[in-house]
Write a protein that holds these residues in place. Structure first.
Motif: not given
Length: 98
Positions: A67-74
Motif C-alpha cells: 500500500q505504501y509503495l503502491k506496488i502491485p501484488l503480482e
C-alpha cells in the motif's frame, strides 16, 4: 503424508496470515489423519507454516509495504516466490537428513 505435512500448514497460514494460527489449526488435523507425528514432522510443519505466513497477502508487513509503495501484488510475488523456494527446499532436505 509428507506433502500433507508441507501444504496443509502452508496454506492455512497463507489464508489466516498468522504462523501460530496455521500451526494451531494444522497440527490437530494432521495428528488425527496420520496418527503420530515425529519431531522432524513437527519442525517441517512449523517451517512450512512460517513460509506460508511470509507469502500471505494478509501479512501486515506485506500489506503495508504494497500500500505504501503502491506496488502491485503480482510484482511483489515475482520476487518473493524465488526467495521462498530455498528455505522450503532446505526444510525438506533437513527433514530427510535427520
Amino acid at each position: 503424508a509428507l506433502l500433507l505435512e508441507i501444504f496443509l500448514p502452508y496454506f492455512t497460514s497463507f489464508l489466516v496470515g498468522s504462523p501460530s494460527a496455521g500451526i494451531a489449526i494444522s497440527y490437530p488435523v494432521l495428528l488425527s489423519l496420520l496418527g503420530k507425528l515425529s519431531e522432524k514432522a513437527a519442525a517441517l510443519i512449523m517451517a512450512s507454516a512460517y513460509l506460508g505466513y511470509l507469502a500471505s497477502p494478509l501479512h501486515l508487513c506485506m500489506a503495508l509495504t504494497v500500500q505504501y509503495l503502491k506496488i502491485p501484488l503480482e510484482k511483489v510475488y515475482r520476487y518473493m516466490i524465488p526467495s521462498l523456494a530455498p528455505p522450503c527446499l532446505g526444510a525438506i532436505f533437513i527433514y530427510f537428513i535427520v
